[in-house]
Design a protein around this motif. Structure first.
Motif, mmCIF file in Angstrom:
data_model
loop_
_atom_site.group_PDB
_atom_site.id
_atom_site.type_symbol
_atom_site.label_atom_id
_atom_site.label_comp_id
_atom_site.label_asym_id
_atom_site.label_seq_id
_atom_site.Cartn_x
_atom_site.Cartn_y
_atom_site.Cartn_z
ATOM 1 N N ALA A 173 -98.455 -14.628 -79.521
ATOM 2 C CA ALA A 173 -99.641 -14.192 -79.295
ATOM 3 C C ALA A 173 -100.046 -12.999 -79.969
ATOM 4 O O ALA A 173 -101.017 -12.866 -80.572
ATOM 5 N N LEU A 174 -99.508 -12.118 -79.185
ATOM 6 C CA LEU A 174 -99.474 -10.233 -79.760
ATOM 7 C C LEU A 174 -99.497 -10.467 -81.436
ATOM 8 O O LEU A 174 -100.046 -9.377 -81.604
ATOM 9 N N ALA A 175 -98.266 -11.117 -82.218
ATOM 10 C CA ALA A 175 -97.473 -10.742 -82.780
ATOM 11 C C ALA A 175 -98.741 -11.173 -83.971
ATOM 12 O O ALA A 175 -99.025 -10.376 -85.040
ATOM 13 N N ILE A 176 -99.663 -12.475 -83.783
ATOM 14 C CA ILE A 176 -100.929 -12.796 -84.703
ATOM 15 C C ILE A 176 -101.907 -11.558 -84.170
ATOM 16 O O ILE A 176 -102.700 -11.249 -85.617
ATOM 17 N N THR B 99 -109.058 -8.082 -79.149
ATOM 18 C CA THR B 99 -108.038 -9.404 -77.956
ATOM 19 C C THR B 99 -106.626 -8.830 -77.635
ATOM 20 O O THR B 99 -105.723 -9.404 -77.065
ATOM 21 N N GLN B 100 -106.246 -7.672 -78.830
ATOM 22 C CA GLN B 100 -104.458 -7.063 -78.094
ATOM 23 C C GLN B 100 -104.918 -6.583 -77.351
ATOM 24 O O GLN B 100 -103.351 -6.812 -76.338
ATOM 25 N N ALA B 101 -105.755 -5.669 -77.075
ATOM 26 C CA ALA B 101 -105.939 -5.197 -75.711
ATOM 27 C C ALA B 101 -105.706 -6.091 -74.752
ATOM 28 O O ALA B 101 -105.572 -6.124 -73.132
ATOM 29 N N ARG B 102 -106.341 -7.045 -74.134
ATOM 30 C CA ARG B 102 -106.265 -8.200 -73.170
ATOM 31 C C ARG B 102 -105.046 -8.785 -73.426
ATOM 32 O O ARG B 102 -104.590 -9.126 -72.150
ATOM 33 N N ALA C 19 -103.373 -17.938 -81.024
ATOM 34 C CA ALA C 19 -102.945 -16.368 -80.221
ATOM 35 C C ALA C 19 -103.844 -16.552 -78.847
ATOM 36 O O ALA C 19 -102.978 -16.982 -78.220
ATOM 37 N N ASP C 20 -105.092 -17.585 -78.880
ATOM 38 C CA ASP C 20 -105.380 -17.278 -77.647
ATOM 39 C C ASP C 20 -104.617 -18.751 -76.888
ATOM 40 O O ASP C 20 -104.471 -18.454 -75.648
ATOM 41 N N GLN C 21 -104.432 -19.537 -77.246
ATOM 42 C CA GLN C 21 -103.566 -20.752 -76.807
ATOM 43 C C GLN C 21 -102.430 -20.048 -75.725
ATOM 44 O O GLN C 21 -102.297 -20.879 -74.866
ATOM 45 N N LEU C 22 -101.801 -19.796 -76.789
ATOM 46 C CA LEU C 22 -100.118 -19.265 -76.774
ATOM 47 C C LEU C 22 -100.187 -17.849 -75.098
ATOM 48 O O LEU C 22 -100.141 -17.837 -74.345
ATOM 49 N N LYS C 23 -101.639 -17.416 -75.447
ATOM 50 C CA LYS C 23 -101.418 -16.597 -74.656
ATOM 51 C C LYS C 23 -102.278 -17.237 -73.240
ATOM 52 O O LYS C 23 -101.385 -16.874 -72.063
ATOM 53 N N GLY C 24 -102.478 -18.515 -73.481
ATOM 54 C CA GLY C 24 -103.452 -18.705 -71.757
ATOM 55 C C GLY C 24 -101.523 -19.589 -71.697
ATOM 56 O O GLY C 24 -101.250 -19.644 -70.512
#
Length: 499
Positions: free
Chosen positions: A261-264, A273-276, A235-240
């Protein structure tokens, strides 16, 4: 436990066994009975705290560890547990205070504890935005771990140290340190850490606008995370990757990536993490021209963070919402949200967020012709930038202060700050090895050259003998050269990122 009722570690082991057996409710009942018979036994509130942590209720654990320390002030176990709980609850000042207590209780000759405490202190300084203080502590911890042959801790502190080097703009050291951490991860066959460090390298390339290299590293990081079933890292890498795609002009692909990323995070029920990630999604929606929708998204991020008592996440969401409110013409609401972000940032010691909030308030006041208020915010932001040495913040704070002086016709005061802003930008640009990356880095920052030229033209009209015209010509030539390089970069770099 019956043989040593005050021995804290045995309670920790007992609780972890019961968690594996899914019998934690039984543990709470047993601890309640034990407490009745021994109310002064510090091990029991400590065990209650551990139980709360194992249940995922970290903030609820803090009062129990505090109670344990009141009953047994010399307990290193409880002091460190309190540090951990406060850190996980994002109470960084409180975590630092608890760690100082651990340091006071530790044996002065215990090298293992001493360097580990230094490393933890460095991590807290990093998370609070105090990067100059973090650097020597993390460097000491990484070096000592290497000397003691503790490769696991070396890996941990090395990757944290690389992050700090990136924050202070020392990218050669950031890359070298991350590459060393990557080597250690591979030696340990720690593919989970390897994937996360690939993501770290991607973020460094991203900060330098080296988007092609960043995307390569993110794709490797995502592949490794999926192979290892590391959902958090995936999720972190998908967001990046979403942030990179947005920055390189691909907002629709970016939206798809951040939604994955949000789905995860929703599947894992990780609201923190969702908030970020929602803040990133709001930025992408804004780039698509969906300002009202972006405001809904950033407001949701702010609400979630508030629900989790996450002051840092709430401040970030409030700051993004303030920008969107301003864009929609809701000036009073925008100021209110930015001020709320500033209050939260100051309360939590988040220097970077504090400076960003001050910069946002200064822009609002400048655009409302409130020069005195804008100047106060700009000067406060620049003071913080000088403390934490974050290059991006340094150049933007100098530029903001210059803009405020220029708007008030104080050209002689504006010029030094424009010079310093451009100097900081040029230094960061010079660290890039590829010509197209150097050009792309300045592609959205060329206006600062034009504003500096405007100041110089105005000063030349007032003082024709001081050589301001030559300096204006010099900046014009540099801006023209950057524009030409950008055109060349578009013909090379955009194809590389899949245009």
């Amino acid at each position: 436990m019956r043989a040593a009722p005050r021995f804290v570690p045995v309670y920790d082991v007992w609780l972890r066994i019961l968690r594996q057996l899914r019998r934690l409710p039984e543990a709470e009942a047993a601890l309640a009975d034990l407490r009745k018979g021994a109310p002064a036994n510090a091990a029991i509130p400590h065990a209650f705290g551990v139980c709360r942590i194992l249940q995922g209720r970290v903030p609820d654990a803090i009062p129990y560890f505090e109670e344990a320390l009141r009953l047994d002030p010399a307990s290193m176990d409880s002091a460190f547990a309190l540090h951990f709980a406060r850190y996980e609850a994002q109470d960084y000042p409180g975590a630092f205070e608890a760690l100082k207590r651990v340091e006071a209780l530790a044996d002065p000759d215990d090298v293992d504890w001493r360097y580990y405490i230094s490393g933890r202190q460095g991590i807290i300084h990093k998370d609070m935005g105090n990067h100059p203080a973090a650097l020597p502590l993390l460097a000491l911890a990484a070096r000592t771990a290497n000397e003691l042959g503790d490769r696991r801790r070396q890996l941990h502190f090395q990757s944290q140290l690389a992050t700090v080097y990136g924050h202070v703009g020392d990218y050669p050291q950031a890359f070298a340190t991350a590459e060393l951490a990557l080597t250690v991860a591979r030696e340990l066959k720690d593919r989970l850490s390897e994937g996360r460090i690939q993501g770290q390298l991607a973020r460094f390339h991203s900060a330098l606008s080296a988007y092609t290299r960043a995307i390569e590293h993110y794709q490797q990081a995502i592949d490794l995370a999926r192979q290892m079933g590391d959902k958090a890292s995936e999720a972190d890498q998908l967001k990046g990757l979403a942030d990179i795609l947005a920055a390189s002009g691909k907002p629709k692909q970016a939206l798809e990536s951040v939604d994955q990323a949000l789905a995860i995070t929703r599947e894992r029920n990780n609201k923190w993490t969702q908030a970020r990630y929602l803040v990133s999604k709001a930025t992408i929606e804004r780039s698509l021209g969906e300002t009202a929708k972006a405001l809904e998204t950033s407001s949701e991020a702010q609400r979630l963070a508030h629900e989790m008592a996450d002051d840092f996440g709430e401040a970030d969401g409030a700051l993004r919402s303030s920008e969107l409110e301003w864009q929609l013409g809701r000036k009073a609401q925008a100021r209110e949200r930015a001020q709320h972000a500033l209050t939260l940032a100051r309360g939590g010691g988040a220097k970077l967020l504090e400076a960003r909030s001050l910069n946002a308030l200064a822009r609002m006041e400048r655009q409302s012709n409130q020069g005195t208020e804008a100047l106060a915010h700009d000067e406060a932001a620049l003071a913080i930038a000088g403390q934490i040495h974050l290059p991006e913040l340094l150049w933007s704070s100098h530029a903001g202060l210059a803009d405020t002086h220029f708007a008030a016709a104080r050209s002689e005061l504006a010029l030094p700050h424009y010079r310093l802003a451009i100097e900081a930008l040029e230094k960061m640009r010079a660290r890039l090895s590829r010509a197209e990356d150097r050009a792309r880095y300045l592609s959205d920052k060329r206006e600062i050259y034009q504003r500096a030229i405007s100041v110089l033209v105005r000063l030349h009209a007032q003082y024709p003998a001081r050589g301001y015209d030559a300096e204006a010509f010099h900046f014009a030539e540099r801006a023209k050269a950057r524009s030409y390089l950008e055109t060349i970069a578009e013909s090379r770099g955009d194809r590389a990122v899949g245009a």
